[in-house]
Enzyme design. Structure first.
Site, short mmCIF file in Angstrom:
data_model
loop_
_atom_site.label_atom_id
_atom_site.label_comp_id
_atom_site.label_asym_id
_atom_site.label_seq_id
_atom_site.Cartn_x
_atom_site.Cartn_y
_atom_site.Cartn_z
N HIS A 145 41.65 13.64 -13.46
CA HIS A 145 40.63 14.16 -13.96
C HIS A 145 39.52 13.18 -14.72
O HIS A 145 38.28 13.62 -14.79
CB HIS A 145 40.71 15.28 -14.63
CG HIS A 145 41.04 17.00 -13.75
ND1 HIS A 145 40.83 17.82 -14.20
CD2 HIS A 145 41.42 16.85 -12.27
CE1 HIS A 145 41.01 18.92 -13.42
NE2 HIS A 145 41.43 18.09 -12.26
N TRP B 52 54.08 24.53 -6.50
CA TRP B 52 53.86 24.23 -4.89
C TRP B 52 55.20 24.06 -4.22
O TRP B 52 55.32 24.24 -3.23
CB TRP B 52 52.98 22.98 -4.41
CG TRP B 52 51.51 23.22 -4.87
CD1 TRP B 52 50.35 23.62 -4.08
CD2 TRP B 52 50.75 23.15 -6.17
NE1 TRP B 52 49.33 23.47 -4.94
CE2 TRP B 52 49.40 23.29 -5.89
CE3 TRP B 52 51.15 22.51 -7.31
CZ2 TRP B 52 48.55 23.08 -6.80
CZ3 TRP B 52 50.36 22.24 -8.33
CH2 TRP B 52 48.88 22.53 -8.19
N ARG C 267 47.53 14.74 -13.88
CA ARG C 267 46.41 15.51 -13.68
C ARG C 267 45.22 14.79 -14.78
O ARG C 267 43.96 14.93 -14.50
CB ARG C 267 46.49 16.99 -13.91
CG ARG C 267 45.39 17.75 -13.62
CD ARG C 267 45.72 19.49 -13.33
NE ARG C 267 44.59 19.97 -12.71
CZ ARG C 267 43.73 20.84 -13.22
NH1 ARG C 267 44.07 21.36 -14.49
NH2 ARG C 267 42.78 21.27 -12.58
N HIS D 197 49.97 17.23 -5.32
CA HIS D 197 50.54 18.67 -5.81
C HIS D 197 52.30 19.04 -5.41
O HIS D 197 52.35 20.11 -5.62
CB HIS D 197 49.34 19.70 -4.83
CG HIS D 197 48.27 19.75 -5.65
ND1 HIS D 197 47.37 20.80 -4.99
CD2 HIS D 197 47.71 19.18 -6.74
CE1 HIS D 197 46.20 20.62 -5.88
NE2 HIS D 197 46.56 19.73 -6.72
FE1 DDH Z 1 45.21 19.22 -8.35
N1 DDH Z 1 44.88 21.21 -9.43
N2 DDH Z 1 43.69 19.94 -7.49
N3 DDH Z 1 45.28 17.34 -7.85
N4 DDH Z 1 46.79 18.92 -9.76
C1 DDH Z 1 45.90 21.64 -10.34
C2 DDH Z 1 47.00 20.93 -10.70
C3 DDH Z 1 47.42 19.66 -10.65
C4 DDH Z 1 43.08 21.03 -7.24
C5 DDH Z 1 43.15 21.84 -8.10
C6 DDH Z 1 44.20 22.10 -8.98
C7 DDH Z 1 44.27 17.03 -7.02
C8 DDH Z 1 43.63 17.84 -6.15
C9 DDH Z 1 43.25 18.91 -6.23
C10 DDH Z 1 47.45 17.70 -9.86
C11 DDH Z 1 46.93 16.66 -9.34
C12 DDH Z 1 45.85 16.36 -8.38
C13 DDH Z 1 45.53 23.17 -10.40
C14 DDH Z 1 46.25 24.00 -11.73
C15 DDH Z 1 44.41 23.23 -9.80
C16 DDH Z 1 43.94 24.66 -9.76
C17 DDH Z 1 45.63 23.72 -13.15
C18 DDH Z 1 46.41 24.78 -13.93
O1 DDH Z 1 46.20 25.76 -13.92
O2 DDH Z 1 47.07 24.16 -14.93
C19 DDH Z 1 41.88 20.97 -6.27
C20 DDH Z 1 41.12 22.07 -5.83
C21 DDH Z 1 42.15 19.76 -5.62
C22 DDH Z 1 41.54 19.24 -4.49
O3 DDH Z 1 41.95 18.16 -3.76
C23 DDH Z 1 40.61 19.87 -3.54
C24 DDH Z 1 44.48 15.76 -6.93
C25 DDH Z 1 43.63 14.56 -5.96
C26 DDH Z 1 45.42 15.04 -7.87
C27 DDH Z 1 45.94 13.68 -8.06
O4 DDH Z 1 46.57 13.46 -9.09
C28 DDH Z 1 45.76 12.44 -7.30
C29 DDH Z 1 48.64 17.96 -10.64
C30 DDH Z 1 49.71 16.61 -10.94
C31 DDH Z 1 48.60 19.19 -11.02
C32 DDH Z 1 49.74 19.93 -12.00
C33 DDH Z 1 49.03 19.81 -13.31
C34 DDH Z 1 50.21 20.56 -14.53
O5 DDH Z 1 49.71 20.94 -15.52
O6 DDH Z 1 51.41 20.83 -14.02
#
Ligand code: DDH
Length: 286
Positions: free
Chosen positions: A38, A178, A34, A162
């Site tokens: 980000h 998930w 993540r 996810h």
């Molecule tokens: Fe995500 N993500 N993400 N995400 N994401 C969250 C957690 C993780 C959205 C929202 C959230 C991507 C796309 C989207 C990962 C990777 C990727 C969380 C929870 C939210 C909310 C955060 C928390 O509470 O700690 C949304 C909305 C989108 C969207 O596409 C619309 C993408 C593209 C990626 C990527 O890596 C390419 C990962 C890994 C996590 C888990 C993190 C953790 O700490 O565990």
């Protein structure tokens, strides 16, 4: 300290820190993925601002964006690696850590191209609010990812991340994982999205998400509204169906699109040398 440019040594140390018995599901991997996402996902192609160059999340304006809540854990995990291999930039380290984590959790090899700078160009800083909001739907997703130059197919492939990790009520307001095994990279996210029944649930904090309760396992799985938008949108859905049944194709497409994500805003010459890095005044000089 390793020899400058010895990325294999850095990879090894990242892999060694993934096992974190006291943290979440026992792995630093998901939060590192993540962090990489980000750092890169603020890119705006029209104004050529945002992106992983500059590692801006080290500073309050970007690091304090509520969308980045919790990512300090990822940066803290990586600090000993940065101390040991001080020649690597934070911006390269964050991207490499995401790539190593995906691979170590059983995912595909994603190519890594180094050369990012830690020089912060104030004119390139992204405003807050560029990262997606999980409470929204398909139009919002296309707006956010279209801004970075991604197609529908690429959006669905990227969303497959996810499969990893979980939501934390004290970070995003959403809660839960998930899939059953959130530290193993697979296409379960797509399969479960299609095969299970998802019911809307309002959490104690008022946030709405979708859940499936498995009575036998006593386990509750979750989906964000944006996740389910992928099955409900007629253009996204065929890609969800494809990735649910063809894991190899998902891995191949994820590798390509995650690499594309990491390269947003990075300009390279024919040999791969970054043009908007080493030559920047005050930037990282190799
Ligand atoms: Fe995500 N993500 N993400 N995400 N994401 C969250 C957690 C993780 C959205 C929202 C959230 C991507 C796309 C989207 C990962 C990777 C990727 C969380 C929870 C939210 C909310 C955060 C928390 O509470 O700690 C949304 C909305 C989108 C969207 O596409 C619309 C993408 C593209 C990626 C990527 O890596 C390419 C990962 C890994 C996590 C888990 C993190 C953790 O700490 O565990």
């Amino acid at each position: 300290m390793s020899t400058k440019g010895d990325y294999a040594a850095v990879r090894k140390d990242i892999a060694a820190l993934l096992h974190q018995p006291e943290y979440d599901d026992g792995s630093a991997g998901p939060v590192l993925v993540r962090l990489a996402w980000h750092s890169a996902g603020t890119y705006d192609a029209t104004t050529d601002t945002g992106g992983s160059n500059g590692a801006g999340m080290r500073y309050e304006s970007e690091g304090g964006d509520p969308a980045n809540a919790g990512l300090q854990h990822a940066r803290v995990f990586l600090e000993p690696v940065k101390e040991k291999h001080s020649w690597i930039t934070y911006s390269d380290l964050w991207i490499l850590a995401g790539i190593v984590a995906v691979r170590e959790m059983g995912g595909p090899d994603v190519p890594f191209s180094p050369g990012r700078t830690d020089y912060v160009d104030d004119s390139k800083l992204p405003p807050r609010g560029r990262l997606p909001d999980g409470a929204q739907g398909a139009a919002h997703i296309r707006h956010v990812f279209g801004r970075m130059g991604f197609s529908d197919q690429e959006i669905v492939a990227l969303s497959g991340a996810h499969n990893l990790g979980r939501c934390h009520a004290d970070r995003s307001g959403f809660d839960g994982a998930w899939v059953q095994n959130p530290t193993r990279f697979s296409n379960s996210y797509f399969r479960l999205m299609l095969s299970l029944t998802w019911k809307e649930k309002t959490l104690p904090n008022g946030v709405k998400q979708f859940v499936h309760v498995d009575e036998d396992l006593g386990q509750e799985l979750m989906m964000l509204p944006t996740d389910l938008a992928l099955v409900n949108d007629p253009q996204f859905r065929p890609w969800v169906e494809l990735y649910a049944k063809d894991k190899d194709r998902f891995f191949e497409d994820f590798s390509a699109v995650f690499h594309k994500l990491t390269e947003l805003g990075i300009r390279r010459d024919a040999k791969g040398k970054v043009l908007n890095s080493d030559n920047v005044k005050g930037g990282y000089v190799s």
